[in-house]
Design an enzyme around this catalytic site. Structure first.
Site, PDB file in Angstrom:
ATOM      1  CG  HIS A   1      -1.793   1.088   1.330  1.00 59.12           C
ATOM      2  ND1 HIS A   1      -1.301   2.271   1.977  1.00 59.12           N
ATOM      3  CD2 HIS A   1      -2.951   1.435   0.732  1.00 59.12           C
ATOM      4  CE1 HIS A   1      -2.371   3.279   1.779  1.00 59.12           C
ATOM      5  NE2 HIS A   1      -3.337   2.690   1.187  1.00 59.12           N
TER       6      HIS A   1
ATOM      7  CB  CYS B   1      -0.817  -3.830 -14.862  1.00 60.80           C
ATOM      8  SG  CYS B   1      -1.541  -5.000 -14.499  1.00 60.80           S
TER       9      CYS B   1
HETATM   10  C1  PEP Z   1      -0.071  -8.268 -10.188  1.00 60.54           C
HETATM   11  O1  PEP Z   1      -0.023  -9.178  -9.398  1.00 60.54           O
HETATM   12  O2  PEP Z   1       1.284  -8.239 -10.738  1.00 60.54           O
HETATM   13  C2  PEP Z   1      -0.875  -7.180 -10.165  1.00 60.54           C
HETATM   14  C3  PEP Z   1      -0.753  -5.953 -10.723  1.00 60.54           C
HETATM   15  O3  PEP Z   1      -1.843  -7.304  -9.065  1.00 60.54           O
HETATM   16  P1  PEP Z   1      -1.945  -6.698  -7.697  1.00 60.54           P
HETATM   17  O4  PEP Z   1      -0.412  -6.381  -7.529  1.00 60.54           O
HETATM   18  O5  PEP Z   1      -2.966  -5.881  -7.445  1.00 60.54           O
HETATM   19  O6  PEP Z   1      -1.843  -8.078  -6.953  1.00 60.54           O
END
Ligand code: PEP
Ligand code: MG
Length: 746
Positions: free
Chosen positions: A390, A695
């Protein structure tokens, strides 16, 4: 004098007229055509409360008020605002406001915008951001007087009172000025960057629409774009958009369909020239490139607002610690930049009040409740967390330097100690060290157009507008909605259990809208909730969250949302509302897919809720080895795109909990096993015409991005602070590929 004309004020008057009025006055002085207006200054408000006897009543009711007691805070706020609205303004003050309004309209009732701005005479530079009230389209003397009073009352909204207490301002020291300004009834309007917002080149970029500027600022209409080269003095590029409608002022604002006229060019060469001339004057006056709002009424150009462009600095400068100092702590550099300040240790949300502007917020881990304090902090340091915790995600979005995962910052650092935080290298030094700014791209102009799109990750809707403006990203490749939902008043399932699903839909719709609006018309991939049980347990109504030994392998992602189907439906309804309002720049993305049935079920529910799957993009995260290995079967379910979630993909491939410091040394997104899964996924998606993106955190790592561009990925989505850098990397790789192809042809 209760009222001052804007043409008579300048920056020396900030303490009594506020920054906005002073800025407008400054522009008038250099003969920039600014719509006329006046300001009811801060002394007038003080005069009003003294002479009506309200002063004692107001300040005594605020004395000893416990602002943490929301009920009490709301009651006192309401009482004060009622007193202000019922009190009679002393006769000569009211007469003066009425007279100024009549003079403004030459005796006619004109439309005005009325805006308040809180000021503190002894603290001219104090920021009271977000405490401004704005009333547009106000007409008639009585209404003007009423709205001036409403603006005065806005000094005592619960939020404004709470804010002053939190920041340690005495209520008595803060006053309020009210600007009353003629509204331009524009036939054309838009925005202008006096220099290129990313590269800083001397090129004016003008965006223009027909009618009022609300259409462009709200992102509702795609504007024409004109690029004027200020060095060559030529119009370099003109892009004429199909502007579907315009907004005009009748009694309020109304939409008018444009039909064929919408395809016409908005600005003539002469109008562009006039705008460029004004833009250059303003830039010269402030000594910095400006972001200007303009409007044209009856052939006259007006400048409505001007503020400095901040992106150029971001792209050109980097901060560094200039001296060597004693190192107190080391962790992960999670958000770049350097800051010094006093340590404030925050153990829970109740402590956030002690963090003042410029302090260093230190916590075991941050929570959504701490976001207001994170905004005030000059840097953030945490014991726990990795690059995707976070604290890391939020501080990057806020542009605040951060060091995470120091293990024991809350023990080593003491309240009040001055430290210097280097958010790039991940070091906390003792004392205030000198900070040097280093120009990064002195000899080059950052490339801006790449075939591979460079998008950005978002999780705080309130930061979206700034991120859109400053990164100029090609869209949002991941809108994580968990953080915004964690900051709601109660657990999402509690809304549903309490029979308040429609209210919940409205709440998330409002937040989502901030993001799709800020980026319009660029696409925002909204990811449906990925709610791990451990993170949601702390919310009101979160007691029912199951206690799991391995939350990362548990009830989260799409599996949870399909089990709690009403929640998934609520998200679809919020998205449907946005689509119905004309926001087609939306994609839906499902997290943590492991079997094709999950896609099938989700699509069915989306369709039942009226989502037009033929009009918007629908895709999935590939963040489990399972998804990467059965990608062919997932594609058969009908998806438009996939996005590689390397944070989870790495943890599940390597059996390394991404939040566990003990095994963090094994966590490696470039491990050959992870790279093989990525390569396989991109290759097969390309064969099937499914768009690919990334992402996860690795999308912000230049070495990974280089590889992905070579593999032919369609877009990468980086953290806000890395968009410029990643764009450079992408451009370099693309050029190299073209060059190699050309060389091979010879
Ligand atoms: C990931 O798992 O790479 C992702 C982008 O999702 P999060 O970090 O929100 O789990
Ligand atoms: Mg994930």
């Amino acid at each position: 004098m209760p009222v001052l004309w804007l043409s008579d004020v300048d920056k020396n008057d900030i303490p009594v007229v506020g920054g906005k009025a002073a800025n407008l006055g400054e522009l008038m002085r250099i003969e920039i055509p600014v719509p006329d207006g006046f300001v009811v200054d801060a002394r007038t408000f003080r005069d009003f409360i003294s002479r009506t006897g309200l002063k004692d009543r107001i300040y005594s009711s605020l004395k000893g008020l416990d602002v943490e007691n929301t009920e009490e805070l709301n009651r006192v706020s309401e009482e004060i605002r009622r007193m202000i609205s019922e009190a009679k303004i002393p006769e000569e003050i009211e007469a003066e406001i009425r007279r100024a309004y009549r003079e403004l309209g030459d005796g006619k009732d004109v439309f005005v915008a009325i805006r308040s701005s809180a000021t503190a005479e002894d603290l001219p530079s104090a920021s009271f951001a977000g405490q401004q009230d704005t009333y547009l389209n106000v007409k008639g003397e009585d209404n003007v007087v009423e709205k001036v009073k409403a603006c005065w009352g806005s000094l005592f909204t619960p939020r404004a009172i709470y804010y002053r207490v939190q920041k340690g301002f005495r209520h008595e020291d803060v006053s309020i000025a009210v600007v009353v300004q003629k509204m331009v009834n524009s036939e054309k309007s838009g925005v202008m960057f006096t220099s290129h917002p990313v590269t800083g080149e001397k090129k004016c970029i003008i965006e223009a629409v027909f009618g009022l500027g609300e259409a462009i600022v709200g992102g509702l209409v795609t504007p024409d774009t004109y690029v004027y080269d200020r060095v060559k003095r030529t119009l370099e590029d003109v892009k004429i958009a199909d502007k579907k409608f315009m907004i005009v002022r009748k009694n309020g604002n109304e939409k008018v369909e444009l039909g064929e006229k919408g395809k016409e060019r908005v600005l003539s060469d002469d109008e562009i020239k006039r705008l460029v001339d004004l833009g250059e004057l303003i830039e010269e006056h402030y000594g910095k490139p400006q972001d200007v709002e303009w409007a044209i009424e009856s052939g006259e150009v007006y400048i409505v607002q001007s503020r400095p462009i901040t992106t150029i600095k971001g792209a050109m400068e980097k901060e560094e610690v200039a001296e060597t100092g004693k190192i107190l702590l080391k962790g992960l550099g999670a958000s770049p930049g350097v800051a010094t300040g006093a340590v404030k240790i925050v153990s829970s949300e109740r402590d956030i009040g002690k963090v003042r502007e410029g302090d260093i917020l230190v916590a075991v881990m941050t929570t959504p409740d701490m976001v207001p304090a994170m905004k005030r902090a000059s840097a953030i340091v945490t014991d726990e967390g990795g690059m995707t915790c976070h604290a890391a995600i939020v501080s990057r979005e806020l542009g605040v330097p951060a060091v995470v995962g120091t293990k024991n910052a809350t023990k080593v650092l003491k309240d009040g100690t001055f430290v210097t935080v280097d958010g790039e290298k991940g070091i906390v030094y003792l004392g205030k060290l000198e900070i040097a700014k280093k120009e990064e791209t002195k000899f080059g102009i950052a490339p801006i157009i790449t075939a591979t799109e460079v998008k950005v990750n978002i999780s705080l809707p309130d930061a979206a507008e700034k991120v859109a403006r400053e990164t100029n990203a090609d869209g949002v490749g991941l809108f994580r909605i968990e953080h915004m939902i964690l900051s709601l008043e109660k657990h999402p399932m509690k809304f549903i259990r309490d029979g308040e699903i429609e209210r919940y839909v409205d709440l998330i719709y409002n937040e989502m809208k901030k993001v799709v609006k800020a980026f319009y018309p660029k696409t925002v991939w909204i990811r449906t909730i990925d709610a791990p049980t451990d993170e949601f347990r702390a919310m009101e109504g979160g007691e029912e969250e199951p206690i799991e030994a391995n939350p990362m392998l548990g009830f989260r992602g799409i599996r949870r949302d399909l089990a709690e189907e009403m929640h998934f439906r609520a998200e679809m309804r919020a998205i449907k509302k946005l689509i119905d309002e004309g926001y087609k720049n939306i994609g839906i993305m499902l997290p943590l897919i492991v079997v094709p049935e999950e896609i099938r079920k989700a699509k069915k529910i989306a369709e039942e809720e009226g989502i037009p799957l033929d009009k918007i993009e629908f895709g999935i995260m590939v963040e489990t080895p399972a998804a990467a290995l059965i990608i062919e079967d997932l594609i058969k379910e009908g998806i438009d795109f996939i996005s590689l979630g390397t944070n989870d993909l790495t943890q599940y491939t390597l059996a390394v909990d991404r939040n566990n410091e003990n095994v963090a040394y094994l966590y490696d997104e470039m491990h050959p096993a992870v790279m093989k899964l990525i390569e396989r996924t991109i290759k097969i998606c390309k064969e099937h015409g499914v768009k690919t993106s990334i992402c996860g955190q690795a999308g912000s790592y230049p070495e990974v991005v280089e590889k992905l561009v070579e593999l032919g990925i369609d877009s990468v989505s980086a953290n806000p602070d890395m968009v410029h850098k990643i764009r450079e990397v992408v451009a370099r790789v693309e050029r190299r590929i073209i060059l190699e192809k050309l060389r091979n042809l010879k």
